[in-house]
Design a protein around this motif. Structure first.
Motif, mmCIF file in Angstrom:
data_model
loop_
_atom_site.group_PDB
_atom_site.id
_atom_site.type_symbol
_atom_site.label_atom_id
_atom_site.label_comp_id
_atom_site.label_asym_id
_atom_site.label_seq_id
_atom_site.Cartn_x
_atom_site.Cartn_y
_atom_site.Cartn_z
ATOM 1 N N ALA A 53 0.825 -1.210 0.000
ATOM 2 C CA ALA A 53 0.000 0.000 0.000
ATOM 3 C C ALA A 53 0.862 1.264 0.000
ATOM 4 C CB ALA A 53 -0.933 -0.006 1.213
ATOM 5 N N ALA A 54 2.012 1.213 0.649
ATOM 6 C CA ALA A 54 2.909 2.372 0.668
ATOM 7 C C ALA A 54 3.618 2.561 -0.666
ATOM 8 C CB ALA A 54 3.938 2.207 1.785
ATOM 9 N N ALA A 55 3.914 1.454 -1.338
ATOM 10 C CA ALA A 55 4.688 1.530 -2.585
ATOM 11 C C ALA A 55 3.853 2.024 -3.762
ATOM 12 C CB ALA A 55 5.281 0.164 -2.906
ATOM 13 N N ILE A 56 2.590 1.655 -3.818
ATOM 14 C CA ILE A 56 1.763 1.952 -4.999
ATOM 15 C C ILE A 56 1.713 3.442 -5.315
ATOM 16 C CG2 ILE A 56 -0.620 1.924 -5.873
ATOM 17 C CD1 ILE A 56 -0.860 -0.886 -4.563
ATOM 18 N N ASP A 70 6.155 8.799 -9.037
ATOM 19 C CA ASP A 70 7.541 9.018 -9.452
ATOM 20 C C ASP A 70 8.040 8.039 -10.503
ATOM 21 O OD1 ASP A 70 7.662 11.076 -7.569
ATOM 22 O OD2 ASP A 70 8.316 9.705 -5.982
ATOM 23 N N GLY A 71 7.299 6.966 -10.761
ATOM 24 C CA GLY A 71 7.775 5.939 -11.670
ATOM 25 C C GLY A 71 8.561 4.881 -10.922
ATOM 26 N N PHE A 72 8.361 3.633 -11.307
ATOM 27 C CA PHE A 72 8.989 2.506 -10.616
ATOM 28 C C PHE A 72 10.498 2.666 -10.516
ATOM 29 C CE2 PHE A 72 11.122 -1.642 -11.162
ATOM 30 C CZ PHE A 72 10.744 -2.261 -9.985
ATOM 31 N N ALA A 73 11.134 3.066 -11.615
ATOM 32 C CA ALA A 73 12.599 3.119 -11.640
ATOM 33 C C ALA A 73 13.167 4.164 -10.692
ATOM 34 C CB ALA A 73 13.084 3.400 -13.066
ATOM 35 N N ASN A 74 12.391 5.195 -10.381
ATOM 36 C CA ASN A 74 12.893 6.276 -9.533
ATOM 37 C C ASN A 74 12.648 6.056 -8.049
ATOM 38 O OD1 ASN A 74 13.857 7.714 -11.708
ATOM 39 N ND2 ASN A 74 12.060 9.028 -11.886
ATOM 40 N N VAL A 75 11.864 5.053 -7.710
ATOM 41 C CA VAL A 75 11.531 4.811 -6.303
ATOM 42 C C VAL A 75 12.532 3.816 -5.721
ATOM 43 C CG1 VAL A 75 9.783 3.912 -4.720
ATOM 44 C CG2 VAL A 75 9.094 5.294 -6.688
ATOM 45 N N THR A 76 12.997 4.091 -4.526
ATOM 46 C CA THR A 76 13.953 3.202 -3.865
ATOM 47 C C THR A 76 13.263 2.426 -2.744
ATOM 48 O OG1 THR A 76 14.613 4.823 -2.190
ATOM 49 C CG2 THR A 76 15.777 4.879 -4.317
ATOM 50 N N ASN A 77 13.890 1.337 -2.348
ATOM 51 C CA ASN A 77 13.381 0.575 -1.211
ATOM 52 C C ASN A 77 13.390 1.408 0.070
ATOM 53 O OD1 ASN A 77 12.752 -1.751 -2.597
ATOM 54 N ND2 ASN A 77 14.718 -2.742 -2.195
ATOM 55 N N VAL A 78 14.355 2.304 0.184
ATOM 56 C CA VAL A 78 14.413 3.176 1.360
ATOM 57 C C VAL A 78 13.173 4.061 1.421
ATOM 58 C CG1 VAL A 78 15.655 5.101 2.427
ATOM 59 C CG2 VAL A 78 16.933 3.175 1.468
ATOM 60 N N GLN A 79 12.758 4.611 0.283
ATOM 61 C CA GLN A 79 11.562 5.448 0.253
ATOM 62 C C GLN A 79 10.312 4.643 0.610
ATOM 63 O OE1 GLN A 79 12.321 6.767 -3.837
ATOM 64 N NE2 GLN A 79 12.203 8.883 -3.117
ATOM 65 N N ILE A 80 10.237 3.424 0.073
ATOM 66 C CA ILE A 80 9.085 2.570 0.381
ATOM 67 C C ILE A 80 9.050 2.255 1.872
ATOM 68 C CG2 ILE A 80 8.031 0.313 -0.023
ATOM 69 C CD1 ILE A 80 9.282 0.395 -2.844
ATOM 70 N N GLN A 140 10.338 3.978 4.341
ATOM 71 C CA GLN A 140 9.974 5.184 5.088
ATOM 72 C C GLN A 140 8.465 5.424 5.037
ATOM 73 O OE1 GLN A 140 12.436 8.175 3.229
ATOM 74 N NE2 GLN A 140 14.129 7.870 4.673
ATOM 75 N N ALA A 141 7.873 5.251 3.850
ATOM 76 C CA ALA A 141 6.427 5.457 3.708
ATOM 77 C C ALA A 141 5.637 4.449 4.526
ATOM 78 C CB ALA A 141 6.032 5.369 2.237
ATOM 79 N N ALA A 142 6.201 3.252 4.674
ATOM 80 C CA ALA A 142 5.521 2.207 5.451
ATOM 81 C C ALA A 142 5.867 2.259 6.930
ATOM 82 C CB ALA A 142 5.888 0.837 4.883
ATOM 83 N N GLY A 143 6.776 3.160 7.321
ATOM 84 C CA GLY A 143 7.177 3.262 8.715
ATOM 85 C C GLY A 143 8.061 2.132 9.172
ATOM 86 N N LEU A 144 8.909 1.642 8.261
ATOM 87 C CA LEU A 144 9.767 0.492 8.569
ATOM 88 C C LEU A 144 11.233 0.831 8.327
ATOM 89 C CD1 LEU A 144 7.731 -2.254 6.678
ATOM 90 C CD2 LEU A 144 7.714 -1.838 9.149
ATOM 91 N N ALA A 145 12.093 0.020 8.858
ATOM 92 C CA ALA A 145 13.507 0.081 8.495
ATOM 93 C C ALA A 145 13.682 -0.549 7.116
ATOM 94 C CB ALA A 145 14.354 -0.667 9.519
#
Length: 387
Positions: A214-217, A223-233, A235-240
């Protein structure tokens, strides 16, 4: 003295050949998935020769992204202000069909342009839309002339988003009739008729895996799949960031889950829409209403599924493409029942035209999910398919 074979056969329009080939590669593989070496191979030149024309991939991409709209403006400028709408739309269709392989680049990949380049591209499209709006207003004085004009252009642009093979003249005839059906439709006439659509609800994220998805979608959509990082995902999900890997093997796995969720929700929406239809016309109306409602309700998810399938490896992409084809086949069957004069490929072409109406109409309305907006776009889809 004789010249060597390379000098003798070098085309004078080499730069345009590069742009044409690059547009096709970018359209098929996405901006980040394409490489200068691959583009050079398609053209039949070395990468070094390619760099003599364009200093980097971005410069070539920006040239390609502007290619279709520049062609449309050139065609529009050849017609006087008093020209007949049907004649102008026919001319726009011809140039779009002739650049079919690369013309759809602007729809999803243009988000990778830098801010100023995006602004210039929007300005050009605003000019095109404005010219068409003037003609629509003059010849079809109905409500929402801008929405109708944009939706008609969505019909025309839809041919760049699929590979259905039909004789060019027949493509042009079908698209012109569909676009004219859109501009002749009053999008306010059926207000209230589509509000009873029963949509499946997007699952509430009750597990950590679902929370990550839900945070990644929305990030992928924005921003487009290629521009999104796991770190951003994370952070959006409230996880390490490391927690992502306890639930997904990587970012591609998250994208696959998003696309599968979209396919499942859409299949449910289609099934529900057809249960109560008593005849072919009702079935088409119900199908259109359900699809429009789905696109407005699940806009971010649907955008990701449409735009990012090309980002997946072929083995992961295949089942998603099959699901898309099954969905289109339902539309095709219903449309041919209503319009038996159409063969399978012609019906498929028109189905994609209807999808084009939804994409461009929804964008014009900023995907504001109101009953009036859904009713209006549904009416225009029906006009595109059944006129």
């Amino acid at each position: 003295m004789t010249t060597g074979p390379t000098a003798a056969t070098r085309p004078r329009n080499r730069k345009q050949s590069i742009v044409d080939a690059a547009g096709q590669v970018f359209s098929e593989r996405g901006y980040h998935g394409a490489s200068m070496e691959e583009i050079a191979a398609v053209v039949g030149i070395s990468a070094a020769a390619l760099y003599r024309h364009f200093p980097n991939k971005y410069a070539l991409f920006a040239e390609c992204a502007n290619g279709m709209v520049d062609n449309l403006i050139e065609v529009l400028d050849e017609w006087p202000p008093e020209a007949a709408l049907q004649d102008v739309l026919a001319a726009l269709i011809r140039v779009t069909v002739s650049h079919r392989a690369s013309g759809g680049l602007y729809r999803w990949e243009a988000r990778y342009l830098e801010r100023e380049d995006r602004r210039q591209l929007r300005t050009k499209f605003t000019h095109v839309v404005g010219r068409v709006v003037e003609m629509v207003r003059r010849e079809y004085p109905l409500p929402e002339e801008r929405l109708r004009a944009v939706a008609a252009l969505g019909v025309i642009g839809s041919v760049t988003m699929h590979r259905t093979s039909i004789a060019q003249r027949r493509i042009e005839e079908l698209l012109l009739a569909s676009a004219m059906g859109v501009v002749a439709t009053d999008p306010t006439a059926a207000a209230g008729s589509t509000r009873q659509v029963e949509l499946p609800v997007q699952p509430v994220p009750r597990t950590r895996r679902a929370e990550i998805l839900a945070a990644a979608i929305p990030l992928f959509a924005r921003d487009g799949f290629a521009n999104v990082t796991n770190v951003q995902i994370a952070q959006a999900a409230g996880l390490a960031p490391s927690a992502i890997y306890r639930h997904y093997t990587g970012k591609v796995d998250i994208l696959v889950s998003a696309c599968l969720q979209a396919a499942g929700l859409l299949a449910q929406a289609v099934d529900r829409s057809l249960r109560q239809a008593a005849d072919p016309r009702q079935a088409m109306a119900a199908l259109a209403a359900a699809y429009v409602a789905y696109c407005f309700e699940h806009n971010a998810l649907n955008s990701v599924a449409d735009a990012e399938v090309a980002s997946l490896p072929a083995d992961l992409r295949r089942p998603l493409i099959l699901a898309q084809r099954e969905h289109i086949a339902v539309w095709e069957q219903q449309l041919r029942t209503l319009r038996p004069e159409l063969d399978a490929r012609q019906a498929r072409l028109l189905v994609h035209a209807g999808f084009g109406v939804v994409v461009e109409g929804g964008r014009a309305l900023r995907w504001q999910n109101t009953p009036a907006h859904r009713d209006a776009v549904t009416a225009l889809v029906t006009g595109a398919l059944t006129r």
